[in-house]
Design a protein around this motif. Sequence first.
Motif, PDB file in Angstrom:
ATOM      1  N   LYS A   8     -23.391  -9.698  18.932  1.00  0.00           N
ATOM      2  CA  LYS A   8     -22.092 -10.227  18.538  1.00  0.00           C
ATOM      3  C   LYS A   8     -22.239 -11.668  18.071  1.00  0.00           C
ATOM      4  O   LYS A   8     -23.075 -12.407  18.578  1.00  0.00           O
ATOM      5  N   MET A   9     -21.426 -12.042  17.115  1.00  0.00           N
ATOM      6  CA  MET A   9     -21.413 -13.422  16.619  1.00  0.00           C
ATOM      7  C   MET A   9     -20.033 -14.012  16.870  1.00  0.00           C
ATOM      8  O   MET A   9     -19.025 -13.438  16.456  1.00  0.00           O
ATOM      9  N   ASN A  10     -20.005 -15.104  17.584  1.00  0.00           N
ATOM     10  CA  ASN A  10     -18.742 -15.787  17.847  1.00  0.00           C
ATOM     11  C   ASN A  10     -18.494 -16.834  16.768  1.00  0.00           C
ATOM     12  O   ASN A  10     -19.368 -17.639  16.456  1.00  0.00           O
ATOM     13  N   SER A  11     -17.324 -16.815  16.194  1.00  0.00           N
ATOM     14  CA  SER A  11     -16.978 -17.815  15.174  1.00  0.00           C
ATOM     15  C   SER A  11     -15.634 -18.433  15.525  1.00  0.00           C
ATOM     16  O   SER A  11     -14.751 -17.765  16.054  1.00  0.00           O
ATOM     17  N   GLU A  12     -15.511 -19.708  15.237  1.00  0.00           N
ATOM     18  CA  GLU A  12     -14.267 -20.413  15.499  1.00  0.00           C
ATOM     19  C   GLU A  12     -13.660 -20.862  14.174  1.00  0.00           C
ATOM     20  O   GLU A  12     -14.367 -21.336  13.288  1.00  0.00           O
ATOM     21  N   GLU A  13     -12.368 -20.682  14.060  1.00  0.00           N
ATOM     22  CA  GLU A  13     -11.661 -21.114  12.861  1.00  0.00           C
ATOM     23  C   GLU A  13     -10.789 -22.306  13.225  1.00  0.00           C
ATOM     24  O   GLU A  13      -9.963 -22.223  14.129  1.00  0.00           O
ATOM     25  N   SER A  14     -11.012 -23.420  12.564  1.00  0.00           N
ATOM     26  CA  SER A  14     -10.240 -24.626  12.843  1.00  0.00           C
ATOM     27  C   SER A  14      -9.234 -24.846  11.725  1.00  0.00           C
ATOM     28  O   SER A  14      -9.612 -25.118  10.582  1.00  0.00           O
ATOM     29  N   LYS A  15      -7.978 -24.702  12.053  1.00  0.00           N
ATOM     30  CA  LYS A  15      -6.931 -24.964  11.075  1.00  0.00           C
ATOM     31  C   LYS A  15      -6.592 -26.450  11.091  1.00  0.00           C
ATOM     32  O   LYS A  15      -6.680 -27.119  12.113  1.00  0.00           O
ATOM     33  N   VAL A  16      -6.197 -26.935   9.939  1.00  0.00           N
ATOM     34  CA  VAL A  16      -5.905 -28.355   9.773  1.00  0.00           C
ATOM     35  C   VAL A  16      -4.398 -28.561   9.666  1.00  0.00           C
ATOM     36  O   VAL A  16      -3.688 -27.753   9.065  1.00  0.00           O
ATOM     37  N   ALA A  17      -3.916 -29.653  10.261  1.00  0.00           N
ATOM     38  CA  ALA A  17      -2.522 -30.073  10.105  1.00  0.00           C
ATOM     39  C   ALA A  17      -2.514 -31.357   9.289  1.00  0.00           C
ATOM     40  O   ALA A  17      -3.204 -32.318   9.632  1.00  0.00           O
ATOM     41  N   VAL A  18      -1.761 -31.363   8.204  1.00  0.00           N
ATOM     42  CA  VAL A  18      -1.715 -32.530   7.321  1.00  0.00           C
ATOM     43  C   VAL A  18      -0.276 -32.994   7.139  1.00  0.00           C
ATOM     44  O   VAL A  18       0.580 -32.219   6.696  1.00  0.00           O
ATOM     45  N   SER A  19      -0.020 -34.241   7.492  1.00  0.00           N
ATOM     46  CA  SER A  19       1.258 -34.875   7.164  1.00  0.00           C
ATOM     47  C   SER A  19       1.064 -35.654   5.868  1.00  0.00           C
ATOM     48  O   SER A  19       0.218 -36.549   5.799  1.00  0.00           O
ATOM     49  N   VAL A  20       1.826 -35.287   4.852  1.00  0.00           N
ATOM     50  CA  VAL A  20       1.731 -35.954   3.549  1.00  0.00           C
ATOM     51  C   VAL A  20       2.869 -36.969   3.467  1.00  0.00           C
ATOM     52  O   VAL A  20       4.032 -36.603   3.281  1.00  0.00           O
TER      53      VAL A  20
END
Length: 209
Positions: A5-17
Motif C-alpha cells: 500500500k502507498m499512503n499519500s497526503e493531499e494538502s489543500k491550500v487556502a488563499v485570501s486574495v
Amino acid sequence: MAEPKMNSEESKVAVSVLVDTSASVSEQDLAQASAVASRIVGDKGRNWVKVIPFGRTTRPVSEAEEKGKLSYTAGAGGRGTDLETALREGMAAMPAGLVPRIALLSDGKENKGSVTRALWQAQQLGVPVDVYPMAGRPKPALRLESVSFPAQAFAGDRFPIEIALEAPRPAAASIDLTAEGKAIGTNAVQLQAGMNRVRVQVALNTPGA
C-alpha cells in the motif's frame, strides 16, 4: 500475502486574495487587479479561495462583483488604506486545516495601521504573503500645500483664508470654498508656475455655515 500500500497526503491550500479598492488606485490598476483575482479564483481547483476587497476596512464582494470586475469601495471606507486590517482579516478568514497563503494586490499607500506589524504576525503564523504591486494614481500636477484661517468666525463677518499651492505652469483657476457642505465663496485666481500664496476673503452669512 498482503498487497503493498502507498499512503499519500493531499494538502489543500487556502488563499485570501486581498484587493485594494481604495480611491488611491487607478482604474487601470483596479481592472488589472480584478483580472488577477479572477484568474486565481478560476485556477483554484479543489483549493479554497476568497476575494476580499478593502480600503479603510475590508468588505464583502457584491453580487455584481462576483462576475469578476471589482468596484471602488464607496464612501468613507474608500478614502483610506489599512493594509494591517486587511492582512489580519485575510488570515482570520481562512479555514483551519488548510495550507494558508495570502495574495495582496495594492499600491502600498497605507494611511492607517501598520503593514510591518501585520507582516510580522503573518511570518510568526507561517502564512506566506505574495504581493502584486499596483502603480497607483499619478501625483496631481496641482498640489495644495496648506490652508490657514481664523480659529473663530461669526455670522456676517468677513475673514481671510490663506492658501498655498504649487502649480506646474501658469493657469487661470477657480477656488470654490465650502463649510459644512455649504458654499461660502468662489474666487478666480491667476496661478504662476511654482509656489502660489493666495489670500481670499469670505463671509459666513448664516450660523453653522
